[in-house]
Design an enzyme around this catalytic site. Structure first.
Site, PDB file in Angstrom:
ATOM      1  N   LYS A  14     -22.851 -79.150  44.143  1.00 16.30           N
ATOM      2  CA  LYS A  14     -24.091 -78.418  43.843  1.00 16.30           C
ATOM      3  C   LYS A  14     -24.786 -77.968  45.136  1.00 16.30           C
ATOM      4  O   LYS A  14     -25.208 -76.833  45.249  1.00 16.30           O
ATOM      5  CB  LYS A  14     -25.065 -79.282  43.008  1.00 16.30           C
ATOM      6  CG  LYS A  14     -24.502 -79.707  41.662  1.00 16.30           C
ATOM      7  CD  LYS A  14     -25.548 -80.385  40.786  1.00 16.30           C
ATOM      8  CE  LYS A  14     -26.002 -81.739  41.268  1.00 16.30           C
ATOM      9  NZ  LYS A  14     -24.994 -82.812  41.154  1.00 16.30           N
ATOM     10  N   ARG A  90     -31.872 -83.422  34.654  1.00 18.11           N
ATOM     11  CA  ARG A  90     -30.809 -84.417  34.497  1.00 18.11           C
ATOM     12  C   ARG A  90     -30.906 -85.115  33.149  1.00 18.11           C
ATOM     13  O   ARG A  90     -30.062 -85.980  32.849  1.00 18.11           O
ATOM     14  CB  ARG A  90     -30.918 -85.457  35.605  1.00 18.11           C
ATOM     15  CG  ARG A  90     -30.033 -85.166  36.834  1.00 18.11           C
ATOM     16  CD  ARG A  90     -30.337 -86.215  37.866  1.00 18.11           C
ATOM     17  NE  ARG A  90     -29.257 -86.522  38.751  1.00 18.11           N
ATOM     18  CZ  ARG A  90     -29.135 -86.014  39.989  1.00 18.11           C
ATOM     19  NH1 ARG A  90     -29.997 -85.128  40.434  1.00 18.11           N
ATOM     20  NH2 ARG A  90     -28.149 -86.387  40.762  1.00 18.11           N
ATOM     21  N   ARG A 129     -18.442 -87.963  51.995  1.00 15.41           N
ATOM     22  CA  ARG A 129     -19.806 -87.576  52.381  1.00 15.41           C
ATOM     23  C   ARG A 129     -20.560 -88.779  52.933  1.00 15.41           C
ATOM     24  O   ARG A 129     -21.286 -88.669  53.918  1.00 15.41           O
ATOM     25  CB  ARG A 129     -20.547 -86.974  51.171  1.00 15.41           C
ATOM     26  CG  ARG A 129     -21.948 -86.455  51.515  1.00 15.41           C
ATOM     27  CD  ARG A 129     -22.576 -85.714  50.345  1.00 15.41           C
ATOM     28  NE  ARG A 129     -22.764 -86.584  49.180  1.00 15.41           N
ATOM     29  CZ  ARG A 129     -23.154 -86.148  47.980  1.00 15.41           C
ATOM     30  NH1 ARG A 129     -23.378 -84.860  47.791  1.00 15.41           N
ATOM     31  NH2 ARG A 129     -23.319 -86.986  46.975  1.00 15.41           N
ATOM     32  N   ARG A 135     -25.232 -91.199  54.028  1.00 17.00           N
ATOM     33  CA  ARG A 135     -26.089 -91.260  52.831  1.00 17.00           C
ATOM     34  C   ARG A 135     -25.867 -92.584  52.090  1.00 17.00           C
ATOM     35  O   ARG A 135     -24.732 -92.908  51.705  1.00 17.00           O
ATOM     36  CB  ARG A 135     -25.776 -90.051  51.934  1.00 17.00           C
ATOM     37  CG  ARG A 135     -26.752 -89.910  50.805  1.00 17.00           C
ATOM     38  CD  ARG A 135     -26.564 -88.602  50.086  1.00 17.00           C
ATOM     39  NE  ARG A 135     -26.794 -88.809  48.676  1.00 17.00           N
ATOM     40  CZ  ARG A 135     -26.824 -87.859  47.776  1.00 17.00           C
ATOM     41  NH1 ARG A 135     -26.646 -86.614  48.132  1.00 17.00           N
ATOM     42  NH2 ARG A 135     -27.047 -88.135  46.504  1.00 17.00           N
ATOM     43  N   ARG A 146     -23.801 -94.115  39.353  1.00 15.34           N
ATOM     44  CA  ARG A 146     -24.301 -92.736  39.218  1.00 15.34           C
ATOM     45  C   ARG A 146     -23.444 -91.943  38.231  1.00 15.34           C
ATOM     46  O   ARG A 146     -23.955 -91.131  37.462  1.00 15.34           O
ATOM     47  CB  ARG A 146     -24.332 -92.049  40.585  1.00 15.34           C
ATOM     48  CG  ARG A 146     -25.468 -92.570  41.463  1.00 15.34           C
ATOM     49  CD  ARG A 146     -25.190 -92.361  42.944  1.00 15.34           C
ATOM     50  NE  ARG A 146     -25.218 -90.971  43.341  1.00 15.34           N
ATOM     51  CZ  ARG A 146     -24.613 -90.517  44.450  1.00 15.34           C
ATOM     52  NH1 ARG A 146     -23.936 -91.331  45.240  1.00 15.34           N
ATOM     53  NH2 ARG A 146     -24.693 -89.237  44.751  1.00 15.34           N
TER      54      ARG A 146
HETATM   55  P1  AMP Z   1     -28.846 -85.951  44.176  1.00 14.43           P
HETATM   56  O1  AMP Z   1     -29.121 -85.661  45.612  1.00 14.43           O
HETATM   57  O2  AMP Z   1     -29.149 -84.779  43.286  1.00 14.43           O
HETATM   58  O3  AMP Z   1     -27.462 -86.506  43.934  1.00 14.43           O
HETATM   59  O4  AMP Z   1     -29.883 -87.104  43.743  1.00 14.43           O
HETATM   60  C1  AMP Z   1     -29.864 -88.385  44.340  1.00 14.43           C
HETATM   61  C2  AMP Z   1     -30.623 -89.375  43.476  1.00 14.43           C
HETATM   62  O5  AMP Z   1     -31.986 -88.957  43.339  1.00 14.43           O
HETATM   63  C3  AMP Z   1     -30.109 -89.524  42.053  1.00 14.43           C
HETATM   64  O6  AMP Z   1     -29.027 -90.436  41.962  1.00 14.43           O
HETATM   65  C4  AMP Z   1     -31.369 -90.011  41.326  1.00 14.43           C
HETATM   66  O7  AMP Z   1     -31.584 -91.382  41.572  1.00 14.43           O
HETATM   67  C5  AMP Z   1     -32.471 -89.229  42.020  1.00 14.43           C
HETATM   68  N1  AMP Z   1     -32.742 -87.935  41.335  1.00 14.43           N
HETATM   69  C6  AMP Z   1     -32.504 -86.681  41.825  1.00 14.43           C
HETATM   70  N2  AMP Z   1     -32.856 -85.744  40.932  1.00 14.43           N
HETATM   71  C7  AMP Z   1     -33.303 -86.409  39.833  1.00 14.43           C
HETATM   72  C8  AMP Z   1     -33.789 -85.995  38.557  1.00 14.43           C
HETATM   73  N3  AMP Z   1     -33.840 -84.703  38.207  1.00 14.43           N
HETATM   74  N4  AMP Z   1     -34.168 -86.965  37.701  1.00 14.43           N
HETATM   75  C9  AMP Z   1     -34.122 -88.269  38.020  1.00 14.43           C
HETATM   76  N5  AMP Z   1     -33.654 -88.732  39.190  1.00 14.43           N
HETATM   77  C10 AMP Z   1     -33.240 -87.807  40.101  1.00 14.43           C
END
Ligand code: AMP
Length: 192
Positions: A14, A90, A129, A135, A146
């Site tokens: 993404k 999400r 990554r 990270r 996840r």
């Molecule tokens: P990402 O960078 O999009 O993979 O997000 C990393 C983490 O942030 C996720 O595993 C969630 O814990 C949190 N997170 C990001 N976006 C959301 C969302 N829309 N709703 C809830 N938690 C989120």
């Protein structure tokens, strides 16, 4: 406004594809994951709350996440040609909220770009990554959580947006530029 959602499991590309789409279509990028990581880095109150959920591979509760997005949009969306939402929505309640929020800007969602990648490839990409960027949630234990969360809470959005005629199914495996060209064609054809 041309508003797009970049949808897919963690590790589906993404962020990578968002960066290329922003350039091509002149859109504004909002990654909720990046917003949260920025709060964590600055050690804000929100950052401290987010850290606990993220470390467990769990989602931030809907009410809180929707409020955060609302205020990010207020600060950043005005006068923009459109927004790419990366990592939001999400859950189904987040998708309903996004509809409402965009209505405030007399706008709606154009399309949802769904990057579909086999699970073993997702795990491999996230482990790489993790090594490259450090990270913290890109470790095998958290990656598995996840992916479970994705299957139970996020993947139902695929049917939700398919029913709305907005879901563009994209094969997210292979060469980054080839995937980007497939996405661009799908968006342009969807426009007509
Ligand atoms: P990402 O960078 O999009 O993979 O997000 C990393 C983490 O942030 C996720 O595993 C969630 O814990 C949190 N997170 C990001 N976006 C959301 C969302 N829309 N709703 C809830 N938690 C989120």
């Amino acid at each position: 406004m041309l508003n797009l959602v970049l949808f897919g499991a963690p590790g589906s590309g993404k962020g990578t594809q968002s960066a290329k789409l922003i350039e091509k279509y002149g859109l504004h990028h909002i990654s909720t994951g990046e917003v949260l990581r920025d709060h964590m880095k600055r050690e804000t109150e929100l950052g401290k709350i987010a850290k606990q959920y993220i470390a467990e591979g769990q989602l931030i509760p809907d009410d809180l996440m929707i409020n955060i997005l609302d205020s990010v949009l207020e600060q950043e969306a005005k006068g923009k040609k459109g927004v790419i939402f990366d990592g939001f929505p999400r859950t189904i309640p987040q998708a309903e909220a996004l509809k409402e929020l965009l209505r405030k800007y007399d706008s709606d969602l154009h399309a949802v770009v769904g990057l579909e990648v086999p699970e073993d490839e997702l795990v491999e990409r996230m482990l790489n990554r993790g090594k490259e960027t450090g990270r913290a949630d890109d470790n095998l234990d958290t990656i598995k959580k996840r992916l479970d969360v994705y299957h139970s809470q996020t993947s139902p959005l695929r049917d939700y947006y398919t029913n709305e005629g907005k879901y563009l199914k994209i094969n997210g495996s292979g060469n980054v530029d080839d995937i980007f060209n497939t996405i661009s064609d799908a968006i342009d054809n969807h426009k007509k």
